[in-house]
Design an enzyme around this catalytic site. Structure first.
Site, PDB file in Angstrom:
ATOM      1  NE  ARG A 221      -4.283  -0.863   0.701  1.00  0.00           N
ATOM      2  CZ  ARG A 221      -4.883  -1.890  -0.880  1.00  0.00           C
ATOM      3  NH1 ARG A 221      -3.289  -1.887  -1.810  1.00  0.00           N
ATOM      4  NH2 ARG A 221      -5.251  -3.059  -0.438  1.00  0.00           N
ATOM      5  CG  HIS A 269      -2.781   0.115  -6.622  1.00  0.00           C
ATOM      6  ND1 HIS A 269      -3.130   0.520  -5.700  1.00  0.00           N
ATOM      7  CD2 HIS A 269      -3.264  -1.588  -6.557  1.00  0.00           C
ATOM      8  CE1 HIS A 269      -3.217   0.000  -4.645  1.00  0.00           C
ATOM      9  NE2 HIS A 269      -3.408  -1.471  -4.914  1.00  0.00           N
TER      10      HIS A 269
HETATM   11  C1  GLV Z   1      -5.589  -4.976  -4.506  1.00  0.00           C
HETATM   12  O1  GLV Z   1      -5.093  -3.433  -4.028  1.00  0.00           O
HETATM   13  C2  GLV Z   1      -6.088  -5.438  -2.760  1.00  0.00           C
HETATM   14  O2  GLV Z   1      -5.912  -5.197  -2.230  1.00  0.00           O
HETATM   15  O3  GLV Z   1      -6.304  -6.343  -3.483  1.00  0.00           O
END
Ligand code: GLV
Length: 306
Positions: A221, A269
């Protein structure tokens, strides 16, 4: 009885299609707009707006559409008694591990240097150095464990670190053994969940503990990293490079110096995406277990946040 999907920042069409295919007998709402909120018994969520679940007085289950649940727990209005489950999918682990292997091998095999040499039409045959590599996986949960196994299978030396002791086919460390973990690395892969304890963990004082310049791969994260500290550590040579999939602010602002830093690689991401079919099967299974009075699989601990 009705389910809902509340995931304003992401497209939900594929989840809707899969849900309607697999569970045509359960009516599905997209979002929160309904005259009969009392019908909603299960909410599948990704970054739901704060308070969005309040009208659903008969809610029995909250299901995170991703592996992480920090986005769910950011809403402190959620009643404490409600179980929260998350996707735990081998396909996600496969995808995440492939991403880490890509980052690791590109770095290890000097791919960026060869790319630059190609642009110069330079035959850089003798300039490759196979650096010794010891990869530390910080966070060996479902995803981190798969990463560590695969990296080890490729022949790299691997060490892991986790909050609680884990049985691993590679050396792994827990609290109190941090120094043994951090001092030995050439590559640090971060797969921890976001919790108050991991907030800002990848910071300058951690980078200062490396015995050698270390390559950072972060797939956890953005709030786990301190970007100004990453930039400083890169410029001072504590970090030899960084391959980042997550950012303090997403999308990464156009004026972030990370975009153009020569030692930083950026992806938006996407290290591991959820597969809607598997997600739908899992939410239905969790709900069915709950209805039978059994603890649903993949339930997260609110304290641990995973
Ligand atoms: C992505 O970041 C997830 O938590 O699946």
């Amino acid at each position: 009885m009705r389910f809902t999907i509340i995931a304003p920042p992401v497209p939900t069409q594929k989840w809707k299609e899969q849900f309607e295919k697999i569970a045509p007998h359960i009516p599905l709402l997209i979002g929160t707009e309904t005259d009969r909120p009392e019908e909603i018994v299960c909410a599948m969520v990704w970054k739901q707006p704060k308070g969005a679940l309040k009208p659903f007085v008969n809610l029995k289950l909250i299901f995170s559409m991703g592996a992480g649940v920090d986005h769910v727990l950011a809403d402190e209005t959620i009643p404490k008694h409600l179980p929260i489950c998350r996707v735990v999918d081998p396909q996600m682990a496969f995808s995440m591990s492939n991403y880490v292997l890509m980052a690791l091998l590109n770095h290890h095999r000097s791919w960026y240097e060869f790319q630059a040499a190609q642009q110069q039409k330079h035959w850089a045959q003798f300039e490759f150095i196979e650096r010794p590599v010891r990869v530390g996986v910080l966070g060996i949960g479902h995803l981190g464990m798969d990463v560590a196994h695969k990296v080890q299978q490729l022949g790299f030396s691997v060490v892991g670190y986790s909050h609680s002791p884990k049985k691993t086919p590679f050396p792994s460390f827990v609290a109190g053994e941090w120094d043994q973990f951090i001092k030995s690395l050439n590559v640090l892969v971060c797969t921890v969940p976001f919790t108050p304890k991991t907030k800002g963990l990848l910071n300058y004082s951690l980078f200062e503990q490396f015995a050698e310049p270390t390559y950072l791969i972060n797939v956890s994260r953005g709030s786990v990293q301190v970007e100004k500290d990453i930039l400083r550590a890169l410029d001072e040579g504590l970090l030899s490079g960084a391959f980042l999939d997550v950012f303090e602010e997403e999308p990464l602002p156009v004026d972030s110096p990370l975009w153009s830093h020569p030692k930083v690689k950026i992806t938006p991401h996407i290290a591991s995406l959820t597969y809607p079919r598997e997600g739908v099967l899992q939410v239905l299974n969790c709900f069915e277990q709950l209805e039978k009075g059994l603890p649903p699989p993949q339930q997260v601990s609110r304290e641990k946040m995973y």
